[in-house]
Design a protein around this motif. Structure first.
Motif, PDB file in Angstrom:
ATOM      1  N   THR A  76       1.036  -1.147  -0.021  1.00 49.65           N
ATOM      2  CA  THR A  76      -0.140  -0.312  -0.222  1.00 49.65           C
ATOM      3  C   THR A  76       0.368   1.764  -0.171  1.00 49.65           C
ATOM      4  N   GLY A  77       1.556   1.858   1.179  1.00 43.19           N
ATOM      5  CA  GLY A  77       3.165   2.293   1.179  1.00 43.19           C
ATOM      6  C   GLY A  77       1.967   4.180   1.166  1.00 43.19           C
ATOM      7  N   TYR A 170       6.511   2.715  -0.575  1.00 38.55           N
ATOM      8  CA  TYR A 170       6.954   1.613  -1.533  1.00 38.55           C
ATOM      9  C   TYR A 170       6.986   1.153  -2.824  1.00 38.55           C
ATOM     10  N   ARG A 195      11.391  -5.572   5.503  1.00 41.12           N
ATOM     11  CA  ARG A 195      11.504  -5.213   6.908  1.00 41.12           C
ATOM     12  C   ARG A 195      13.355  -5.219   6.841  1.00 41.12           C
TER      13      ARG A 195
HETATM   14  O1  2PG Z   1       1.637  -2.271   2.140  1.00 37.84           O
HETATM   15  C1  2PG Z   1       2.669  -1.796   2.883  1.00 37.84           C
HETATM   16  O2  2PG Z   1       2.390  -0.005   3.541  1.00 37.84           O
HETATM   17  C2  2PG Z   1       3.039  -1.859   4.215  1.00 37.84           C
HETATM   18  C3  2PG Z   1       1.220  -1.589   5.491  1.00 37.84           C
HETATM   19  O3  2PG Z   1       0.530  -2.850   5.341  1.00 37.84           O
HETATM   20  O4  2PG Z   1       3.155  -3.407   4.124  1.00 37.84           O
HETATM   21  P1  2PG Z   1       4.124  -4.017   4.795  1.00 37.84           P
HETATM   22  O5  2PG Z   1       3.944  -4.956   6.248  1.00 37.84           O
HETATM   23  O6  2PG Z   1       5.060  -4.799   3.978  1.00 37.84           O
HETATM   24  O7  2PG Z   1       5.126  -3.371   5.468  1.00 37.84           O
END
Ligand code: 2PG
Length: 309
Positions: A76-77, A170, A195
């Motif tokens: 999503t970012g 993202y 991560r």
């Molecule tokens: O997709 C995203 O923006 C994040 C939070 O949902 O994902 P992730 O857990 O991979 O950091």
């Protein structure tokens, strides 16, 4: 009239000592223009709202409830996606958990899922103050949102929105399915993008880059409010909150890798004498840890109980 005071403290409680001093922003508003923003630097003249005898403040962090893209397992970012019905329920539930904790100021990201979460949570607060969103984009917006009753202003909570608290950007993963991306690029690669501390996803932000703007915002805008005794709630995102927790708990870049935040779970810190004292564990928040009360918070709750009865 029963007064229920829970003084249990999480076994995982951590004490974090800050090494430097804090500056406190002084009131800068002119007396002729009064917006709810004035509350940011003016102590409220209301007994129920001043559990600050020994200059202690509560800091609540909430990751937004489930969004429509969390549900679909998409990266999503910074895409501005709203909550699902389950996310709405999580936000209401989070609100119940913090309904006895004082909130003088709210900070959210610029994204609707965090803003929905903050507003829905506040519908449950026993103090029944009204969160008012500050639109700080122009002098006209400021002047058009003036409030002309001191009494009404006291019953408002200013809500500051800041893009710096947004989810990490993202990059080219935004909108891609997390499972399909792992199938295509390999589990390890995707885990590294998601991560690792300093490895960014393609054309996106690493956690380190996200921390640079989120923690800078926290230090510049939120920390002075806490040091002035304001009780603050921050509604934001998995990674912007991970980076703020890294700062509050002094986690290393290794330790933050395994820090995971659930949607819609409030975490409570007490800010006292330049220390951040974590009362609720982000890893496994139990009722007792989230509800752990200090004497000042217990007093606040007692006043709420007296107001209601
Ligand atoms: O997709 C995203 O923006 C994040 C939070 O949902 O994902 P992730 O857990 O991979 O950091």
């Amino acid at each position: 009239m029963g007064i229920r005071i829970n003084l249990e403290v999480s076994g995982k409680e951590r004490y974090c000592f800050r090494k430097r001093g804090f500056s406190v922003i002084q009131a800068s508003s002119s007396s002729s223009q009064t917006t709810v923003l004035d509350q940011v630097s003016t102590p409220l003249n209301n007994k129920v709202d001043t559990p600050k005898k020994s200059s202690e403040a509560a800091l609540i962090l909430i990751r937004h409830g489930e969004s429509l893209w969390n549900e679909k397992n998409l990266f999503t970012g910074c895409v501005d996606v709203p909550l699902t019905k389950k996310g709405v329920e999580e936000a209401v539930e989070a609100g119940k958990r913090i309904s006895n904790i004082p909130v003088d100021m709210i900070y959210t990201s610029a994204l609707i899922r965090a803003q929905m979460t903050a507003m829905l949570a506040m519908t449950q607060h026993r103090r029944k103050k009204v969160p008012i969103v500050l639109h700080n984009e122009s002098e006209q917006a400021k002047s058009w949102s003036q409030i002309f009753s001191e009494e009404t202003k006291k019953q408002c909570i200013p809500v500051v929105t800041a893009w710096q608290l947004n989810e990490r950007m993202y990059g080219e993963l935004q909108g891609l399915n997390k499972q399909e991306t792992a199938d295509k690029y390999g589990k390890e690669q995707v885990h590294e993008w998601r991560r690792s501390f300093d490895i960014p996803p393609p054309n996106g932000e690493s956690l380190e880059m996200c921390a640079e703007r989120a923690v800078a915002y926290f230090k510049e805008h939120i920390e002075p409010q806490l040091q002035a005794g304001k009780n603050v709630m921050i509604a934001a995102h998995g990674n912007s909150l991970r980076s703020i927790i890294m700062y509050l708990d002094k986690l290393t870049s290794q330790e933050v890798i395994s820090l995971e935040l659930s949607t819609g779970i409030p975490m409570l810190y007490i800010v006292k004498e330049e220390k951040y004292i974590r009362r609720g564990s982000p890893a496994a928040p139990s009722e007792a840890s989230v509800y752990a009360y200090t004497k000042n918070l217990a007093r606040y709750r007692q006043k709420l109980d007296e107001m209601v009865h």
